[in-house]
Design an enzyme around this catalytic site. Sequence first.
Site, PDB file in Angstrom:
ATOM      1  N   TYR A 150       0.843  -1.205   0.000  1.00 45.55           N
ATOM      2  CA  TYR A 150       0.000   0.000   0.000  1.00 45.55           C
ATOM      3  C   TYR A 150       0.874   1.249   0.000  1.00 45.55           C
ATOM      4  O   TYR A 150       0.635   2.190  -0.774  1.00 45.55           O
ATOM      5  CB  TYR A 150      -0.898  -0.024   1.230  1.00 45.55           C
ATOM      6  CG  TYR A 150      -1.644   1.260   1.508  1.00 45.55           C
ATOM      7  CD1 TYR A 150      -2.840   1.548   0.865  1.00 45.55           C
ATOM      8  CD2 TYR A 150      -1.161   2.181   2.441  1.00 45.55           C
ATOM      9  CE1 TYR A 150      -3.536   2.724   1.124  1.00 45.55           C
ATOM     10  CE2 TYR A 150      -1.851   3.358   2.711  1.00 45.55           C
ATOM     11  CZ  TYR A 150      -3.034   3.621   2.049  1.00 45.55           C
ATOM     12  OH  TYR A 150      -3.718   4.789   2.319  1.00 45.55           O
ATOM     13  N   LYS A 154       1.089   4.401  -2.660  1.00 48.89           N
ATOM     14  CA  LYS A 154       0.793   5.785  -2.297  1.00 48.89           C
ATOM     15  C   LYS A 154       2.012   6.691  -2.470  1.00 48.89           C
ATOM     16  O   LYS A 154       1.873   7.863  -2.832  1.00 48.89           O
ATOM     17  CB  LYS A 154       0.281   5.842  -0.851  1.00 48.89           C
ATOM     18  CG  LYS A 154      -1.138   5.331  -0.680  1.00 48.89           C
ATOM     19  CD  LYS A 154      -2.148   6.169  -1.454  1.00 48.89           C
ATOM     20  CE  LYS A 154      -3.579   5.804  -1.117  1.00 48.89           C
ATOM     21  NZ  LYS A 154      -4.564   6.620  -1.865  1.00 48.89           N
TER      22      LYS A 154
END
Length: 251
Positions: A150, A154
Amino acid sequence: MTQTTTLIVGGSSGMGLATARQIIASGGHVILVGSSAGKLDAAKAELGDNADIYRANLRDTADVERLINQIKSDTRHIQGLVNAAGTFAPKPFMENTAEDYDSYLDLNRATFFITQAVVENMIANGGGNIVNIGSMWAKQAVRATPSSAYSMAKAGLHSLTQHLAMELAEHKIRVNAVSPAVVVTPIYGAFIAPDQIEATLTDAFDAFHPIGRVGRPEDVAHTVTHLLSDDAGWVTGAVWDVDGGVMAGLV
C-alpha cells in the site's frame, strides 16, 4: 458559458463523498466515480441534481477504458479532479501475494490514465486543479499496520503529484495531494467489520495523533476543497500532511 464540474474518483463514500458534499454546498457540480452501484445510488439520492454518477471497477481494464471514453466525450469543463479511490489491507511484507500487490498497483494504473483523460479536458478548456489523496503511510512506517505494498503505491501517487505539477503548470493546471493519517472511512472494511470501524479506530489510534483524535472525512475534505479553490492559487506540487500532527510528532 461552459459548465464546470469536479470529477471525484472514489466519490461514493469516505473522503471523496465528504468532498462532494462540500463542493455542492458551495454551489458546485460533481461527477462521482465508484464501483458499488448501491453506494453510488445512495450518494446520488443524497446529493441530487448537482451530482452525476459513473460506475467503474478500477481494477477492470475494460471498465477503466469505458470510463475514460465517458470522460473524453463529456462536453463540460472538468475543472477539478480528486483521485480518492483506495483500498487498505495491512499485511506483513513476507505474506503479500502477487494478487495483494496488484490490488494496489491496478488502482495506480487506473488513476494514471483517468488523470490523463481529465487533463486533456482541462487543457482544452483553459486549466484546472487536481488533488490526489495520498497517505501518511507513504512517508512513515507504522509497526501496528505493516503495509509495504500500500505504501509503495501511495508513495508513487505522491511522486506523480510533483511531476504533474511541473509538467502541467504551463497549462494552468495545479496538482497537489493530501497525506492523511487515520481517518474513519470504509477503507478499513477490508479487515474490520464495517459496524466496528469507528470504535476500533478510536480505541486504537486516537492517542497516536498528537491532536488527540483520529480524523473524519470532513477534516480531509476541507483541505481538498481549499486546494481545489482559487484561494490556493499559488500552491502546486505540494503534499500536505492532514494528519492530526502525526508527522510533526514522530521522532
